[in-house]
Scaffold this motif. Structure first.
Motif, mmCIF file in Angstrom:
data_model
loop_
_atom_site.group_PDB
_atom_site.id
_atom_site.type_symbol
_atom_site.label_atom_id
_atom_site.label_comp_id
_atom_site.label_asym_id
_atom_site.label_seq_id
_atom_site.Cartn_x
_atom_site.Cartn_y
_atom_site.Cartn_z
ATOM 1 N N PRO A 155 -5.050 2.542 -1.804
ATOM 2 C CA PRO A 155 -3.736 2.242 -1.199
ATOM 3 C C PRO A 155 -3.487 2.945 0.132
ATOM 4 N N PRO A 156 -3.676 4.278 0.251
ATOM 5 C CA PRO A 156 -3.406 4.887 1.568
ATOM 6 C C PRO A 156 -4.386 4.450 2.647
ATOM 7 N N ASN A 204 -3.749 11.632 -3.142
ATOM 8 C CA ASN A 204 -3.963 10.554 -4.111
ATOM 9 C C ASN A 204 -5.244 10.784 -4.909
ATOM 10 N N SER A 228 -1.807 10.361 7.060
ATOM 11 C CA SER A 228 -2.634 9.436 6.288
ATOM 12 C C SER A 228 -3.739 10.171 5.543
ATOM 13 N N ALA A 232 1.693 7.019 -6.815
ATOM 14 C CA ALA A 232 0.673 8.001 -7.183
ATOM 15 C C ALA A 232 1.129 9.420 -6.854
ATOM 16 N N LEU A 233 1.756 9.599 -5.695
ATOM 17 C CA LEU A 233 2.252 10.922 -5.341
ATOM 18 C C LEU A 233 3.415 11.350 -6.247
ATOM 19 N N SER A 288 0.864 4.076 -3.020
ATOM 20 C CA SER A 288 0.621 5.478 -2.687
ATOM 21 C C SER A 288 1.809 6.350 -3.083
ATOM 22 N N ASP A 334 4.895 10.833 3.162
ATOM 23 C CA ASP A 334 4.923 9.534 3.841
ATOM 24 C C ASP A 334 5.785 9.559 5.098
ATOM 25 N N SER A 379 -2.235 11.991 2.635
ATOM 26 C CA SER A 379 -1.905 11.079 1.543
ATOM 27 C C SER A 379 -3.160 10.675 0.769
ATOM 28 N N ILE A 380 -4.258 10.420 1.501
ATOM 29 C CA ILE A 380 -5.514 10.053 0.829
ATOM 30 C C ILE A 380 -6.005 11.205 -0.038
ATOM 31 N N ALA A 422 -7.658 5.443 -6.496
ATOM 32 C CA ALA A 422 -6.601 6.281 -5.936
ATOM 33 C C ALA A 422 -6.624 6.286 -4.418
ATOM 34 N N SER A 467 0.830 -1.208 0.000
ATOM 35 C CA SER A 467 0.000 0.000 0.000
ATOM 36 C C SER A 467 0.863 1.254 0.000
#
Length: 272
Positions: free
Chosen positions: A124-125, A105, A98, A44-45, A41, A67, A101-102, A121, A37
């Motif tokens: 994963p996070p 994404n 978190s 994607a970033l 992530s 992260d 990150s969500i 998208a 995961s």
């Protein structure tokens, strides 16, 4: 042929071995899920950074700044779990990282008419956050089962000082002279005393505490001369339909080891 044993008929040691194996397998799968995961992530970033004028090494370093919040917070949560306490600052740091990150994404998808693009998208996070929560729960349960029994030290006895002793001697009662009585001859008693019969104590059922101590003492033999943990005792008492709270389990183990001190030197059994 005899039928297969059910879960309730399975030996206690075999059930604990099976539970321990399942716990190890769950921890390995949870760690793998967290790693995958994080990788998805991060990718994607990285694509989001590349689309917004960050190229080369900067495009790889920018996702690490997001992260890093999650990694630092998770390490501090693990440290707090090992110290058997809750670190709310670490939990807040992990939650902020978190959620960021969500959001990033999902924002990297842009404008899309397919809702599954946003779901893909965000998975994963979200999966990394939930997997880490499950892993920390297993670590917490294991540490609780290995927690030693802490007893309060005895209160020290303080001897009174010279001033207190003098005050006690000053208020002490004066000795009373004893009067001497001359013995008077009494007639001898010729009657024989009646025989004294011993009172028979009723033989009743063992008390609940004695039953609990017997169940806990049997665990040392069932575990192969190993010292059972709190979770072992709780499971055994529950199977015997006896009280099985954490405090009750520790007190029962303390009584058994007080009666047989050599049991304290046995190696600890692994908790499931």
């Amino acid at each position: 042929m005899p039928s297969a044993l059910t879960a309730g008929q399975m030996p206690l040691r075999a059930r604990w071995d099976a539970q321990f194996a399942l716990a190890v397998l769950a921890a390995v799968l949870t760690t793998a899920l967290t790693a995958v995961s994080f990788w998805l992530s991060f990718e994607a970033l990285h694509d989001l950074a590349t689309a917004h004028r960050l190229q080369g090494e900067r495009a790889w370093a920018w996702p690490a700044t997001v992260d890093a919040f999650i990694a630092i917070g998770e390490l501090l949560i693990l440290r707090a779990s090992l110290m058997q306490r809750v670190d709310w600052a670490a939990i807040t740091l992990t939650a902020v990282g978190s959620l960021g990150s969500i959001a990033l994404n999902v924002a990297g998808v842009g404008v899309s008419h397919d809702p599954l693009d946003y779901v893909t998208a965000a998975v994963p996070p979200v999966a990394a956050l939930l997997a880490f929560g499950v892993l920390m729960r297993q670590v917490h349960d294991f540490l609780v089962s290995r927690q030693p029994v802490v007893t309060d030290p005895p209160m020290p006895v303080i001897a009174p000082g010279p001033a207190v002793q003098e005050s006690l001697e000053s208020v002490a009662p004066e000795p009373v002279e004893e009067t001497v009585h001359t013995p008077v001859d009494e007639p001898e008693v010729t009657e024989e005393p009646e025989p004294v019969t011993k009172s028979e104590q009723p033989s009743g059922e063992p008390t609940q505490r004695e039953r609990m101590d017997l169940v806990v003492r049997r665990l040392y033999d069932d575990l192969g001369n190993r010292r059972p943990g709190t979770r072992h005792i709780r499971q055994a008492l529950a199977d015997a339909e006896l009280p099985n709270s954490d405090g009750t389990c520790r007190e029962a183990r303390k009584r058994v080891e007080t009666a047989e001190p050599h049991l304290r030197d046995l190696p600890d059994a692994l908790a499931a």
